[in-house]
Structures are given as C-alpha cells and as structure tokens.
Design an enzyme around this catalytic site. Structure first.
Site, PDB file in Angstrom:
ATOM      1  N   GLU A 294       0.819  -1.220   0.000  1.00  0.00           N
ATOM      2  CA  GLU A 294       0.000   0.000   0.000  1.00  0.00           C
ATOM      3  C   GLU A 294       0.847   1.261   0.000  1.00  0.00           C
ATOM      4  OE1 GLU A 294      -4.487  -0.610   1.595  1.00  0.00           O
ATOM      5  OE2 GLU A 294      -3.049   0.193   3.012  1.00  0.00           O
ATOM      6  N   HIS A 319       9.763 -26.555   0.146  1.00  0.00           N
ATOM      7  CA  HIS A 319       9.130 -27.652  -0.577  1.00  0.00           C
ATOM      8  C   HIS A 319       7.966 -27.181  -1.441  1.00  0.00           C
ATOM      9  CE1 HIS A 319      11.444 -30.646   1.744  1.00  0.00           C
ATOM     10  NE2 HIS A 319      11.372 -29.739   2.692  1.00  0.00           N
ATOM     11  N   LYS A 434     -13.995   1.262  -2.872  1.00  0.00           N
ATOM     12  CA  LYS A 434     -14.758   1.643  -1.675  1.00  0.00           C
ATOM     13  C   LYS A 434     -16.026   2.392  -2.064  1.00  0.00           C
ATOM     14  CE  LYS A 434     -11.114   2.176   1.811  1.00  0.00           C
ATOM     15  NZ  LYS A 434     -10.465   3.155   2.726  1.00  0.00           N
TER      16      LYS A 434
END
EC number: 5.3.1.9
Length: 453
Positions: A294, A319, A434
């Site tokens: 951000e 792995h 938003k």
C-alpha cells in the site's frame, strides 16, 4: 553486519552483494555510489518532516501518554472474567495486532490459556456466523479498531455484535464489553463513543493504519493480553536512535531500503520475498506485505512504481517455492527472517534400529540445528544460482526485538517511497472500489458509482 549490540536485530547483506551473486544481479559499490546523493536528500527531507511533526509513526513511539492510556484500559478489565479478546478491524487495524500476538505467545495459546485472542479481519459471513455461535458474549471484550471510524467492514461487524450484546445483556453492558480505537474527533465510532460512554483510545489523525502498530491500534490488544508494551516501544525507540545517523550505509533502515530500491529499479528484482524462518514471525511477514504494497505501489504520471511483496514460511516453503526462486525468473530479492535462539529446543534421539540407519546423522542433534542448517543452506543455494538474498537476524523474538523490527521497516518504507518519488502515506488505488461498494450498499452520495456495474 549491523545490530551487533546485545538484544538488537541486524542484517547480513553478504549474499545480495555483487561479490556473491555477480554484478548483473548483485549490488556493487558503484551502484550504491550512484544513489547516495538522492539518498542523502531523502534523509534531509525525513529530518525536516520529523521536526515539523509530519512523521506520526515516529512521534507516536515517544508519546508516553499513549502507554498510560492503554495501561489504564487494561487495568479496567483486569480481574474480570474474560474468556475472549476479539479485534474487529481490517488491514492496518488488524495485521499488527495479529503479528504481535503470533510473535510473542505460543501458537497453542488459545488451547490452553484465557483470555483467548481472535482477530476477525474479514467479513466472510460463514466464518463470522460460526464465530458468534461459538463465543460466549458475556465473557468477551471486543476491541473495535478503525482509524476513520467509517470502515464498512468493521462497522458491519460492530453493528452485529453490538446488537447481540444489547439483546443478551442489556445496553448497560456495552461499557463492559467494548473498547474503541479510532479518530479522536471524527467518524461514526467516535460519535458512538460519546453517546455510549465506552472506553476508547485515539489514533492520531496523521497516523495511517499500516503505520499504527506501535500506537493504541496494536497496544490495546497486546496490553489486554498482558504483553509487555513498554518493552515493545522501548525496542522501537532503540531502533529509532540507531536510525538517526545520516550515514546511509550505517543506518539499517536506509541501507536495506536502498538495496531494495537498487534491486528493483536497477537489477530487475521487482518481487520482494519475506521468508520467515520462525513460525512466530510469519504474521510479521504478513504485516510487511501490506506496509510495502500500500505504501509503495503507486502511479505517478505514466510511471508505475512498487515491488510486489510475497511472504513465505521456512522450512515449509522450501518444498513449495524454492524451485521457482532458484531456477525460475531471476526477478526476486529474498529476505530471510531468522532467529538465532529460541526459549525452547528439542533433542533428536539416536536412530537405534538398523532400518533407520540412514537417519542416524540426525541423532544427537537438536531440531534448532536442523532449522538453522536448512535456512543457511537455502540462502547459500540461492546465492550460488545468482539469486540475491538478505538475512534479518533476531537474537530472540521478544517484545524488545519485535518493536525494533516494526519501526525499522516503517522507516525503511518511507525512505524507499521518497526514493521512488511516491507518497508512502496515501492509498488512492483503493478508493474507487470503496465508493462503488458504498453505492451498491445504498449509502447516500455514492449512487453514481453503481452505474459502473
């Protein structure tokens, strides 16, 4: 090597240097020299902003009133029958508290100890519903955290829980079951605090969520759990003192930040991996992802900036990811986050049966030896393949050392942002979604954004 003083974290940069991985992929003295003039300008800018009170993340660690208020709240709940401490928050309002908890308590804490600790940082309806079915609201304290006091996700959680507490226990019970951490003056949550009289702490207006872990945002949950917040902030101040030097090479935040900018812009390493070789620090790597993404992922004119942060866990991800990191595209710089000693270790017994003879080399060793051997071997194997990597060493994971790490990376991120030429404190890229969400949910003033969908 920096951070050699007792109890201080420190970097080992050997495997990111050109001497170890070659001049094409590693950082040479000439690379650093080219950037030093700009780095010194950034240092002067940081000094001026600090003197002007514009670096709230720095100011907050020196504000003793913050500790006093947080400890008052913790004392208020001391001795009460509390089974659960629950954080309602998202992003910077949740990741720091989770990182602190995971760093400083046993991974099996909730199975053996009260109060248990939960961070509800998502609004998946199934998870939230199942949590409410499981928890005893009469023995639960909710810490509601939102810098703006208007975060839709947190408000939705808060409204649901508040209604259930009132229905079950009555309105007077709100003061016994809620703490609010939010803006001192503005927002829905601050208005509700004034109306209800519940306990609250302030988030300074200039302090962004992802820089707020050393404020009440991280301290209230930590103090309610009995963690040593004074040591946490003392560690942050110790690192801040170390980072006051103007010398880019001697300043750990500046030096590490400069190496990462050079790796990104000059060496094509735009993926930055944070590989935690300690289960206790895996959530710290998660906190780092938000801080870096951000803060640094920005568009300036037509130019796009920002490394992509990735987290990994050692040894597990040897792995799953090591194959890619060693033989895939050479577009990464990796930071190993290691711990030199643990408060407990486990002996590996001899392999006595003949059928287990091939495992005999492990007998008489400690599990920590194997853990360190795998970390060292992985770092070397990457360097041998020309893959630059850095190690951040914790002497031990304590409130003092994790406090250092939080501050170091906050300052490093600001330093990198200014080198990139971006504002590390805003996040314009998240605003449109938003507003569209508000429109879809019927919030007044945001109707026009629905037409995009």
């Amino acid at each position: 090597m920096t951070g050699t003083a007792k109890g201080m974290i420190g970097f080992d940069w050997a495997y990111c240097r050109a001497l170890a991985v070659g001049v094409q992929d590693g950082i040479a003295d000439e690379d650093v020299e080219r950037w030093l003039p700009e780095a010194r300008k950034v240092h002067e800018r940081i000094l001026k902003e600090r003197e002007s009170g514009l670096l709230a993340f720095w100011d907050i660690i020196e504000d003793e009133k913050v500790e006093e208020r947080v400890l008052e709240i913790a004392e208020h709940f001391k001795g009460r029958l509390v089974d659960n401490i629950v954080v309602l928050g998202i992003g910077g309002s949740a990741l720091g508290a989770q990182a602190l908890f995971d760093a400083l308590v046993s991974p099996f804490y909730n199975l053996t100890t009260r109060p248990r600790f939960f961070v509800l940082d998502n609004i998946d309806p199934l998870t939230f519903s199942q949590f409410l079915d499981m928890v005893d609201l009469g023995r639960t304290v909710f810490v509601v955290i939102s810098k703006s006091g208007t975060t839709a996700e947190t408000l939705s959680q808060f409204l649901i829980v508040k209604e259930r507490v009132v229905s079950l226990l009555g309105r007077e019970a709100l003061k016994k079951h809620f703490v609010v951490v939010t803006d001192p003056d503005k927002g829905v949550l601050r208005s509700w605090v004034r109306e209800s009289g519940v306990l609250s702490c302030d988030i300074p207006p200039g302090l962004g969520g992802r820089f707020s872990v050393l404020s009440a945002v991280g301290l209230v949950p930590a103090a309610l759990l009995g963690l040593d917040i004074r040591e946490l902030r003392e560690g942050a101040r110790a690192m801040a003192a170390l980072c006051e030097t103007a010398s880019v090479i001697e300043n750990p935040a500046y030096c590490n930040g400069l190496y990462h900018v050079i790796a990104d812009l000059d060496k094509g390493k735009n993926i930055h991996v944070y590989w935690a070789y300690s289960d206790s620090l895996y959530s710290f790597a998660d906190w780092l992802r938000q801080l870096i993404a951000e803060s640094l992922g920005k568009k300036v004119g037509e130019k796009l900036y920002g490394p992509t942060p990735v987290k990994a866990r050692g040894v597990t991800d040897q792995h799953s990811q090591l194959q890619l990191y060693r033989e895939g595209p050479n577009n990464k710089i990796i930071t190993f986050i290691g711990v030199k000693s643990w408060p407990a270790d486990v002996d590996i017994p001899p392999a006595e049966e003949e059928s287990l003879a091939d495992a005999g080399y492990l007998g008489g060793k400690k599990m920590g030896e194997l853990f360190h051997a795998e970390q060292r071997a992985t770092a070397w194997a990457l360097a041998e393949a020309g893959r630059p990597n850095i190690t951040l060493w914790f002497p031990q994971v304590t409130p003092y050392t994790i406090g250092q790490a939080f501050f170091l990376y906050e300052l490093q991120t600001v330093f990198m942002g200014y080198l990139y030429g971006v504002n590390p404190f805003d996040q314009p890229g998240v605003e449109l979604s938003k507003k569209m969400t508000y429109g879809l949910m019927g919030r007044k003033g945001f109707e026009e954004f629905v037409r995009y969908l």
